[in-house]
Design a protein around this motif. Structure first.
Motif, mmCIF file in Angstrom:
data_model
loop_
_atom_site.group_PDB
_atom_site.id
_atom_site.type_symbol
_atom_site.label_atom_id
_atom_site.label_comp_id
_atom_site.label_asym_id
_atom_site.label_seq_id
_atom_site.Cartn_x
_atom_site.Cartn_y
_atom_site.Cartn_z
ATOM 1 N N UNK A 84 0.818 -1.220 0.000
ATOM 2 C CA UNK A 84 0.000 0.000 0.000
ATOM 3 C C UNK A 84 0.848 1.265 0.000
ATOM 4 N N UNK A 85 2.171 1.120 0.191
ATOM 5 C CA UNK A 85 3.041 2.302 0.303
ATOM 6 C C UNK A 85 3.109 3.060 -1.021
ATOM 7 N N UNK A 86 3.036 2.349 -2.141
ATOM 8 C CA UNK A 86 3.105 3.004 -3.438
ATOM 9 C C UNK A 86 4.546 3.303 -3.811
ATOM 10 N N UNK A 87 4.714 4.339 -4.627
ATOM 11 C CA UNK A 87 6.057 4.652 -5.110
ATOM 12 C C UNK A 87 6.890 5.221 -3.975
ATOM 13 N N UNK A 88 8.031 4.598 -3.717
ATOM 14 C CA UNK A 88 8.918 5.088 -2.672
ATOM 15 C C UNK A 88 10.337 4.694 -3.024
ATOM 16 N N UNK A 116 12.033 1.509 1.425
ATOM 17 C CA UNK A 116 11.430 0.174 1.526
ATOM 18 C C UNK A 116 12.379 -0.786 2.245
ATOM 19 N N UNK A 117 13.670 -0.616 1.949
ATOM 20 C CA UNK A 117 14.669 -1.484 2.583
ATOM 21 C C UNK A 117 14.688 -1.266 4.106
ATOM 22 N N UNK A 149 5.069 11.306 3.021
ATOM 23 C CA UNK A 149 4.894 10.778 1.666
ATOM 24 C C UNK A 149 5.422 11.750 0.617
ATOM 25 N N UNK A 150 5.071 13.003 0.770
ATOM 26 C CA UNK A 150 5.527 14.002 -0.194
ATOM 27 C C UNK A 150 7.017 14.288 -0.017
ATOM 28 N N UNK A 151 7.453 14.283 1.253
ATOM 29 C CA UNK A 151 8.870 14.541 1.510
ATOM 30 C C UNK A 151 9.759 13.453 0.900
#
Lengths: 444, 253
Positions: free
Chosen positions: A29-33, A38-39, A124-126
């Motif tokens: 659900x995190x989306x693009x990151x 993620x690691x 999220x934006x940061x």
């Protein structure tokens, strides 16, 4: 989710509701990151799952209700509508999260234009716009106070949070108000507020925590405060989770040369609420003022663990934690001052004061010092006292009922802490918020 | 018209009997002075009427308008119309005069009734002006760091705000210089009237030059041993208490 079970049959599984498939669906659900993000989350999850729950014999959990700790019967909170108004204080900007998500239109400006360069946004934006800042400041400090497992859980499941950046020399003229709301039975929330104040900047942040309903919830939050050279941060944390909530909150404060951080944490809510606060005084002239007020009643337990680390010469820290205990409530204060060998001329103070409003309440204090330099001034102390019967009689002799007299005396006890705030508006708002804990007498 | 009646009152603190059968009746409009040497039970009398929990009435009664107050807590007695001006008022850090007075005024209002802040402050300031108390005092903590005179003026301020039926004034003159004494006395005199009865407890006659009593009683060994008018006070001033003690010893061999 299964129906909430009574406390007596709590499971003490080390992962509880936060099983690998739950983590996998969270990651999805995190989306693009960025990959590093993620690691970090994956590593945090592994750490969380590998570490055992705290044990009775763990020194950093001494006096805590270990049996009350459970990770069961919770679920990652689903999106929900906001239901509470933000903290009532004039503000420069506000940002509201409900069940870990920034609400639509929740990022509002107050009555003023923000100074150029000030960033108030979501994590999220940061991640997209300021990845380097996030990477070097997000949960970057050591976990030294016993909750490594829960801090890892926070990082693993964090969905979003507040990101505040104040550029060099800029002063934000009014507080920034961040609101974290948990809604629904069993909701697990992971609030985060990151404040980066660059050289000689000045900012004031009010971080509030509340439940939309009185159901059992799980809150596992963190706030990172970074004050660069000459910066000044005022941080207010106002915790009013539901009476059924289990809460963890981890603070890390880094204070650089001639910088000053004042934090005041107000603890009102939760069934069992633990707060860990770490201040690192990293360069000469750094000053951290650590304040807390707790109103503990019924069977609430408030567990506060603090660490003041003086890593450089001529640094100062001043801790004053005051608890008022009613009914069968319990508080724990465990504080340590560490003075590194090079930190000469350290000036450190630590004080925990408990006002016992009931014979059945229990206040535990564990103050401590670890001094490796020889030219320092360190003072610590803890006291527990009851309402002074002569003061109570004096108030009663004016017609004030006993409950109200005790309320006035409790506010009198708290005033020493509230008076440290420079802002009258913040002082008044916090008083009003504390007032909600006292329902017996008329309002003053 | 109200009455405060003390009937054959016996009071102990701990194991010790301090008040030993004291009777006195005060009606509104009257000022009674109780004089006597130290340690004779004067302050105990004031404390027990106000309802201090450490003092135990072993027999006798205290009636306000015919109704016993002994079963009431101190706050209920105060709301019924009793007021104690303390000899040593408590210092209460962190509680401002304004909030304290407001709570006391609010406590006298019906449940759900809201205090009108504007008229409250107007009244408070008027009384402060009368007692020459700086208005800045409202923000200060109750009695904290006050001089002796400031504490006593603050007691009178509370009395003025709460408008009791009966005021017990315990050594209100102690620790006051002559200017402070005059201000306090003027305050009390301004409050004197048909609606207020006063019991002035004092060691010295000095206060009675400024607040002229209607009745003077001499208290010794836990009871009233002599009563008269203001001339009794002058006699005590001239002759001291020794003759009272001698008379008492002769009457109680």
């Amino acid at each position: 989710m299964s129906a909430p079970s009574p406390l007596s049959v709590l499971s003490h599984s080390p992962i509880g509701s936060f099983a690998p498939d739950v983590f996998a669906s969270h990651l999805a659900s995190v989306g693009v990151a960025p990959a590093w993000w993620l690691e970090r989350k994956r590593a945090a999850y592994e750490k969380f799952a590998a570490l055992p729950l705290p044990k009775r014999t763990d020194e950093s959990w001494r006096f805590s209700n270990i049996l009350g700790l459970t990770l069961d019967r919770f679920a990652l909170a689903a999106p929900a509508k906001p239901s509470l108004a933000p903290f009532p204080v004039p503000h420069a900007a506000s940002l509201t999260f409900v069940n870990n998500r920034a609400i639509e239109g929740g990022q509002k400006h107050g009555w003023m234009e923000l100074p150029a360069g000030v960033v108030i946004t979501t994590i999220g934006e940061a991640l997209a716009k300021f990845p380097d800042l996030l990477r070097s400041h997000f949960m970057a400090q050591p976990q030294k106070l016993g909750s490594g497992k829960f801090a890892a859980l926070h990082t693993a499941f964090l969905h979003d949070g507040a990101f505040i950046y104040v550029p060099r020399g800029v002063e934000v003229p009014a507080p920034i108000v961040i609101t974290h709301i948990a809604a629904g039975p069993g909701a697990a929330v992971f609030p985060h507020t990151l404040v980066i104040a660059e050289e000689n900047s000045k900012v004031s942040v009010v971080d509030t925590f509340a439940s939309a309903d009185a159901t059992p919830q799980f809150a596992c939050g963190a706030n990172d405060l970074y004050a660069s050279h000459g910066a000044q941060i005022t941080y207010i944390g106002a915790q009013a989770w539901s009476r059924e909530t289990m809460s963890f909150q981890f603070n890390s404060t880094v204070v650089r040369r001639d910088a000053r951080v004042q934090s005041l944490n107000l603890h009102l809510g939760g069934r069992q609420a633990r707060h860990e606060s770490l201040s690192q005084l990293q360069a000469p002239g750094a000053f951290s003022e650590m304040l807390a007020l707790t109103v503990a009643d019924q069977t609430q337990e408030f567990d506060q663990r603090t660490l003041q680390i003086h890593q450089a010469a001529n640094t100062k820290s001043d801790l004053l934690y005051k608890n008022a205990l009613r009914d069968q409530a319990k508080t724990i204060f465990s504080g340590l001052i560490i003075v590194d060998p090079d930190a000469q001329k350290t000036d450190a103070y630590q004080s925990n004061r408990n006002l016992m409003l009931s014979e059945e309440a229990e206040a535990n204090s564990l103050p401590g010092l670890e001094i490796q330099a020889n030219d320092v001034r360190c003072t610590h102390g803890a006291t527990s006292s009851r309402i002074d019967p002569e003061q109570e009689f004096y108030l009663q002799s004016r017609g004030i009922r006993k409950e109200m007299a005790d309320e006035l005396l409790t506010f009198g006890f708290f005033e020493e802490v509230l008076n440290r705030l420079a802002s009258d508006e913040l002082h008044a708002s916090l008083r009003t918020m504390i007032q909600t804990q006292f329902t017996k007498g008329p309002r003053v | 018209m109200s009455s405060l009646e003390i009937k054959n009152l016996h009071v102990t603190i701990g194991e010790k009997e301090i008040v030993k059968g004291l009777s006195l009746q005060i009606s509104s409009g009257e000022v009674h002075a109780i004089m006597g040497p130290n340690g004779t039970g004067k302050s105990t009398l004031a404390m027990v009427i106000a309802g201090h929990p450490d003092y135990v009435v072993t027999s006798g009664d205290v009636l306000l308008d015919g109704k016993s107050v002994l079963a009431m807590e101190a706050d209920e007695r105060a709301r019924s119309g009793l007021f104690l001006a303390f000899q040593y008022p408590s210092e209460i850090p962190g509680v401002s005069i304004a909030n304290f007075m407001r709570a006391a005024v609010q406590a006298r209002m019906a449940e759900g009734e809201e205090l009108d802040a504007t008229s409250y402050y107007k009244r408070l300031y008027a009384k402060m002006d009368m007692l020459k108390i700086d208005r800045k005092f409202t923000a200060r903590s109750v009695n904290e760091g006050f001089s002796g005179g400031e504490k006593k003026r603050c007691e009178i301020l509370q009395m003025a705000m709460l408008e009791p039926k009966f005021a017990l004034m315990d050594e209100t003159d102690s620790g006051l210089d002559i200017d402070a004494l005059r201000i306090v006395a003027e305050g009390v005199n301004a409050l004197r009237g048909p609606g207020l009865g006063v019991l002035l407890i004092t060691h010295y006659q000095r206060l009675l030059n400024y607040i002229i009593p209607d009745f003077v009683h001499v208290m010794y060994a836990g009871r009233i041993v002599k009563s008269g008018d203001k001339s009794l006070a002058l006699e005590l001033e001239a002759k001291g208490y020794d003759w009272v003690k001698k008379e008492f010893a002769l009457a109680n061999p």
